[in-house]
Structure formats: structure tokens, C-alpha cells
Design a protein around this motif. Structure first.
Motif, short mmCIF file in Angstrom:
data_model
loop_
_atom_site.label_atom_id
_atom_site.label_comp_id
_atom_site.label_asym_id
_atom_site.label_seq_id
_atom_site.Cartn_x
_atom_site.Cartn_y
_atom_site.Cartn_z
N ASP A 121 -5.78 -2.16 -12.18
CA ASP A 121 -6.76 -3.05 -12.81
C ASP A 121 -7.52 -2.33 -13.93
N ASP A 122 -8.24 -3.10 -14.73
CA ASP A 122 -8.98 -2.55 -15.87
C ASP A 122 -10.06 -1.57 -15.44
N ASP A 123 -10.56 -1.70 -14.21
CA ASP A 123 -11.62 -0.82 -13.72
C ASP A 123 -11.07 0.45 -13.08
N GLY A 124 -9.74 0.66 -13.18
CA GLY A 124 -9.14 1.86 -12.62
C GLY A 124 -8.69 1.74 -11.19
N LYS A 125 -9.05 0.64 -10.53
CA LYS A 125 -8.63 0.45 -9.14
C LYS A 125 -7.17 0.04 -9.08
N ALA A 126 -6.55 0.31 -7.93
CA ALA A 126 -5.14 -0.01 -7.76
C ALA A 126 -4.93 -0.83 -6.49
N TYR A 127 -3.92 -1.67 -6.52
CA TYR A 127 -3.60 -2.55 -5.39
C TYR A 127 -2.09 -2.60 -5.21
N ILE A 128 -1.67 -2.90 -4.00
CA ILE A 128 -0.26 -3.13 -3.71
C ILE A 128 -0.10 -4.53 -3.14
N VAL A 129 0.91 -5.24 -3.63
CA VAL A 129 1.28 -6.54 -3.06
C VAL A 129 2.72 -6.43 -2.54
N HIS A 130 3.05 -7.17 -1.48
CA HIS A 130 4.40 -7.09 -0.92
C HIS A 130 4.68 -8.28 -0.02
N ASN A 131 5.93 -8.45 0.28
CA ASN A 131 6.40 -9.47 1.21
C ASN A 131 6.25 -8.95 2.64
N ASP A 132 5.87 -9.83 3.55
CA ASP A 132 5.78 -9.43 4.96
C ASP A 132 5.99 -10.65 5.84
N ALA A 133 6.18 -10.39 7.13
CA ALA A 133 6.26 -11.49 8.09
C ALA A 133 4.87 -12.09 8.29
N PRO A 134 4.78 -13.37 8.63
CA PRO A 134 3.49 -13.95 8.95
C PRO A 134 2.94 -13.32 10.23
N PRO A 135 1.64 -13.43 10.47
CA PRO A 135 1.08 -12.86 11.70
C PRO A 135 1.83 -13.37 12.94
N LYS A 136 1.96 -12.50 13.91
CA LYS A 136 2.73 -12.82 15.11
C LYS A 136 2.24 -14.12 15.74
N GLY A 137 3.20 -15.02 16.00
CA GLY A 137 2.87 -16.29 16.63
C GLY A 137 2.56 -17.41 15.66
#
Length: 572
Positions: free
Chosen positions: A182-198
Motif C-alpha cells: 500500500d501507499d503507506d508502506g504496509k503490506a498485505y497478502i490475499v489468497h484462496n482458502d476453504a470456508p470456515p469448518k462447517g
């Protein structure tokens, strides 16, 4: 191009392996040297659509170059692709104009980075994401390694042409991670995952998660994960496989772009927008923004399965999207695999729109203003109906030559007469490193040939060409021995079961020339003992087993220069 200093232990191991291979080749194993490789494409689509001076072809990377991701630093663009169990892993290309691309190497080029020794052909490296962080002048490549217990991982470098760091494992599950700065220097990760169990509502229900990323520790921040998309654009429609996410910031807004619909015929690209990097993300009303799923199946010059895209601002402020798609052959088979395409993107409105991404795609695009098409020239990767010649005498082989599950340096020796493929005690059906140099199949109709200098000493030795879709689906065309006689053999392996199609006793006095000719989903395997008068073996055979719709998996076909000391093909 400057080379990065090698890890000394790797050099030591490599030297030991090369020494052992060289010893074998001069003692009890016959020499086999491949030279004068020629590959030529002859696809109807290119013959029917010749380029004008102001045009270029898409796909920009033909053959098995799927899941493209792209980034830029200054005027330089960098693109990477999935490589599965191919070694080295993650081919990386660079360009200054989004048209002409030059391969500068591979991101994962050391065994310490790539643990695919026992992986099936469609395991290994999935969906790499490459991004440049201007705040620390560093490139990051983040991916999922479905092999060797690695999982999600990241490597980084200051210069993509000089090698990448060792692997940093990341502490989260799922697949298809992407990083955002991001412009403020922070970093993030996005990814595919399974929905919460159940909470899974149907088969293919997935979610997109986000994590804060600690740039000092190169690790996600524990407990920072949150679901930012549940299932897809509209959960009431039961969308499947929301995946391949990428996050962007444009004119103060945050955009999340994902693939949706699975990587086959319903594949598409969808977009969401938010005021904050953590959402809430609202889908665009005109989703999908890219797909080929709505058109007649029998359409001319068909492009299909379009999706898994990434965006970048190109020269002169023009945005572009790179994405995967397939071009099935005359029998609607997918032998070339998923290829890398490009389209200009219009971002004059609120959301980005792929120009002509929602109509049947054309094979040609207009060159950006001031750009010259240099395909196949000055080191740039070729496309269209190109010819590739390689004498195979260079000490440093072209980057397009790859191995399977282990370094090619473990079994090759460069000589002034060609490349010697020193046989391993594994054959092409093994879930292990194999002694074969592979070149991607890049055309529907093609001709390829190579000269082979080889006289087997036993029935366990074979050298020749393999058409390889996977360890369970392939053709082998080569020279072996039975008793005191030499034979040329052709074997078909389907679902792991092998069948001899044809064999013929031959008189080997000098080199033999092997030729493959692909046309209309059939392949002819030919040989010439005098280097020019070719004879067919086994008639035209079907290319069916080289297609993902028959063989499954995620890769395209490969043409291999193959040698083994564990031959199990018995001539008639």
C-alpha cells in the motif's frame, strides 16, 4: 547477464552428480548425444491471419505458460508463470513495451528452493505472484508449492536477473497467495482458502482471505486473517473456485480481482471495490470483466477458458491485463496447455474493463504507439509460426530447455558435438527425476527433428524422443537393443499402462535423425538413417493422450530428448 554467486554446497553436490554421470557415460553406459534440434510451427490460425506492420499476436507466450502474474519497476515489466514439477521453476520474462518479451531465467533454480523430486507433473508450483515494492526496492515472488511439504512460500530479490533468495515458508493454508504494498508502506497478502469448518455450502465453495504482512519478518501477522470474499460475486448463484486474487489501488480506491468459475469452460475474471484494503469489497455490477464462456462451442479460431488475470499500468498510461486461456485443436483437445494472453484494459470508468474480453477473442492486437514487433529477434521470445533451431552445443543451454523434478545439470554434459543426456536409472513413467531435456509444445501443427548419436549396449538402454503430457500419458520413440540387434521402437502409455505400437530392426552405422510431425491431432514418428530419407514407424497415432481433457492435470505437452538405463520397452 551477470550471474549470482552459487551456494557452495549446491556446487559441490552438482559437481559430484556430474562427475558420477560422466563416469557412467564412459564406462558401462553408451554415449548418446543430441544435436541439431529443429522445431517449426505451422498453425492454420497464423497462416490465415498474417501480421500487418502495426500488429502483434496474442498469446504472447505460446504453450504451457499458465497463471501469468506481472509487475513493473520503472520502464521494465516482469512476468512469471506456473511451472508445476518442471525444473527450474517459475520462468521469468521481461519487457519494456508489453509486446516483446525476453526470458531472463527462472525464479526457483536451485534444489534448495524447489522440492518436487517425487511430485506428479501437475504438482509443484501453482499460481506465482510477482510484485515490486518501491519502499524497499525489492521484488517478491509468492506462490504455493504443492510438493515437498513446503506449502505457501515467498522469495525475494533486488534484481530478478541475478537470482532469488532461499524460500521463506508462510504460516497459512490455502493456495494462490498474492502480495500487495500500500501507499503507506504496509503490506498485505490475499489468497484462496476453504470456508470456515462447517460452513461449506456446496462443492467448490471457497473464500478469499487477507492477512497483514510483516515486511521485517517476511511472515503473516498471526491472528490478522479475515475473509474478504465469501464464495464469489453472488453466493446465491453458488459460484465455484474463487481464486487467483490480486489487490490494486487506483485513484484512492482498492480493487480486488479474482478468477471465478474454475479453470475450465466456465472460467472468468471478476472484480470488487472497497474504500479500505480490508474491505468491505463490493462486486461490480457488470461482472465478469473477462470470460469466453458465453459463445458457441464450434466458433472459428476458438479461444476458451480465459481467466486468472493480473493488471499492470503499461507505457503511456495504458493499462493491460495478462491472463491464461487455451486454444483447442481441431478435435477440441488441449495439447498446448494454458497459454499467456494479453489485452489492453480500459480504466477510464470506475472499474477496469478488458477491451474485447467479453467477445470471441481475435489472434491479433494493435501495437502500442511507437512500438515495433521484434518477435523472435534480438533475444525476444518468438510467437506465431516460428522456427527454433538449436545445435545444442552451447555450454549454457537456452532457458526454454527444462527438466522434470530435478536440475538438468544432474544429467547433461555439454560437448562440441551436442548435448549428452546421461541416462538415469529411472524411465519416463517414474515419479522421480528423469533424464530428459524438455521443450514445450507450442503449436497444434508442428514439425520437430533432432540428430541422435547412440548405440545401446543392452536392452536396458534407450535414447530418443518422448512426447510427454505426464508420467502416466506419453509416447516414447527411440533406439534400444534386443540380443545383438538394434531396434527403433514406438510406445504409447495411457493411464500408466504401456503398449508397444511398432518396432523395427535397424542397422546403426552412424547417427540417426528422429522426426515428429503433428497435424490435425495426429503425430507421425519418422526416422532417417541417412539424415534425409525418412521412414515412418507405426503410422500416424492419435494425440489424444497429450491433451488435458484426456490426461487431466494442468500442464501442456512437452517434447523431450530422452535417455534411460531402465528401459522396459521390448521390441517385437
Amino acid at each position: 547477464m551477470k550471474k549470482r554467486p552459487m551456494n557452495p554446497n549446491f556446487l559441490k553436490n552438482k559437481f559430484t552428480l556430474l562427475t558420477a554421470a560422466a563416469f557412467l557415460s564412459v564406462s558401462n553406459i553408451s554415449a548418446q548425444t543430441f544435436s541439431d534440434f529443429n522445431y517449426r510451427g505451422n498453425d492454420k490460425i497464423y497462416n490465415d491471419n498474417p501480421l500487418k506492420p502495426d500488429e502483434f499476436y496474442s498469446p504472447i507466450l505460446q504453450g504451457c505458460y499458465p497463471d501469468p502474474s506481472i509487475t513493473k519497476k520503472g520502464d521494465d515489466y516482469y512476468l512469471v508463470n506456473s511451472s508445476f514439477s518442471m525444473f527450474p521453476g517459475v520462468p521469468i520474462f521481461t519487457s519494456k513495451d508489453m509486446v516483446n518479451w525476453k526470458q531472463i531465467g527462472h525464479v526457483l533454480d536451485r534444489p534448495s528452493q524447489l522440492k518436487v523430486e517425487k511430485g506428479g507433473v501437475s504438482q509443484g508450483i501453482y499460481a506465482p505472484d510477482i510484485k515490486y515494492n518501491k519502499y524497499n526496492d525489492t521484488f517478491y515472488m509468492i506462490t504455493t508449492q504443492i510438493a515437498g511439504g513446503v506449502g505457501n512460500m515467498v522469495v525475494k530479490t533486488k534484481d530478478p536477473a541475478k537470482g532469488w533468495s532461499e524460500v521463506q515458508k508462510l504460516n497459512f493454508d490455502g493456495i494462490d497467495p498474492a502480495i500487495f504494498f500500500d501507499d503507506d508502506g504496509k503490506a498485505y497478502i490475499v489468497h484462496n482458502d476453504a470456508p470456515p469448518k462447517g460452513t461449506e455450502q456446496y462443492q467448490g465453495h471457497r473464500v478469499i482471505k487477507m492477512w497483514d504482512y510483516d515486511l521485517e519478518k517476511d511472515q503473516v501477522v498471526a491472528g490478522s486473517d479475515r475473509i474478504i470474499v465469501n464464495a464469489g460475486v453472488d453466493i446465491t448463484q453458488k459460484p465455484i473456485w474463487i481464486e487467483g486474487p490480486h489487490l490494486y489501488k487506483y485513484k484512492g480506491k482498492y480493487y480486488l480481482m479474482c478468477a471465478e468459475g474454475g479453470t475450465g469452460g466456465w472460467h472468468s475474471e471478476v472484480i470488487f471495490m472497497a474504500d479500505s484494503p480490508k474491505g468491505p469489497f463490493v462486486p461490480a455490477k457488470n461482472n465478469p470483466i473477462l470470460t469466453q464462456r458465453y459463445f458457441p462451442k464450434d466458433r472459428k479460431e476458438k479461444v476458451d477458458w480465459a481467466g486468472h488475470a493480473d493488471l499492470v499500468e503499461g507505457p503511456n498510461g495504458q493499462w493491460y491485463g495478462v491472463f491464461l486461456a487455451i486454444r483447442p485443436n481441431v478435435n477440441n483437445r488441449v495439447t498446448k496447455g494454458r497459454e499467456t494472453f494479453v489485452l489492453p484494459v480500459d480504466w477510464s470508468g470506475t472499474y477496469p474493463v478488458f477491451q474485447n474480453g467479453l467477445v470471441p477473442m481475435k489472434p491479433k492486437l494493435k501495437l502500442p504507439e511507437g512500438t515495433q514487433n521484434q518477435t523472435g529477434q534480438n533475444g525476444f521470445f518468438p510467437n506465431g509460426n516460428f522456427t527454433y533451431n538449436d545445435k545444442l552445443t552451447d555450454k549454457n543451454l537456452d532457458y526454454r530447455w527444462i527438466a522434470m523434478r530435478g536440475p538438468r545439470e544432474n544429467f547433461i554434459t555439454s560437448t562440441k558435438n551436442g548435448v549428452k543426456v546421461n541416462p538415469m536409472e529411472t524411465n519416463i513413467k517414474a515419479l522421480a527425476p528423469v533424464s530428459a531435456l524438455f521443450h514445450r509444445l507450442q503449436h497444434e501443427d508442428f514439425e520437430t527433428s533432432v540428430t541422435l548419436d547412440f548405440k545401446p549396449k543392452s536392452e536396458k538402454e534407450l535414447a530418443g524422443i518422448t512426447c510427454y503430457q505426464s508420467e502416466r500419458f506419453n509416447y516414447v520413440f527411440g533406439i534400444t537393443k534386443k540380443g545383438k540387434d538394434y531396434y527403433i521402437v514406438l510406445e504409447r502409455t495411457e493411464k500408466g499402462a504401456s503398449r508397444l505400437i511398432a518396432s523395427e530392426k535397424i542397422s546403426l552405422s552412424k547417427t540417426i535423425k528422429l522426426q515428429l510431425m503433428g497435424e490435425n491431432d495426429n503425430i507421425s514418428f519418422n526416422y532417417a538413417l541417412d539424415g534425409k530419407n525418412f521412414k515412418n514407424l507405426g503410422g500416424p497415432v492419435s494425440g489424444d493422450i497429450l491433451s488435458t481433457d484426456v490426461a487431466g492435470g494442468f500442464t501442456g505437452s512437452l517434447i523431450g530428448l530422452y535417455s534411460t538405463s531402465s528401459n522396459d520397452i521390448v521390441p517385437n
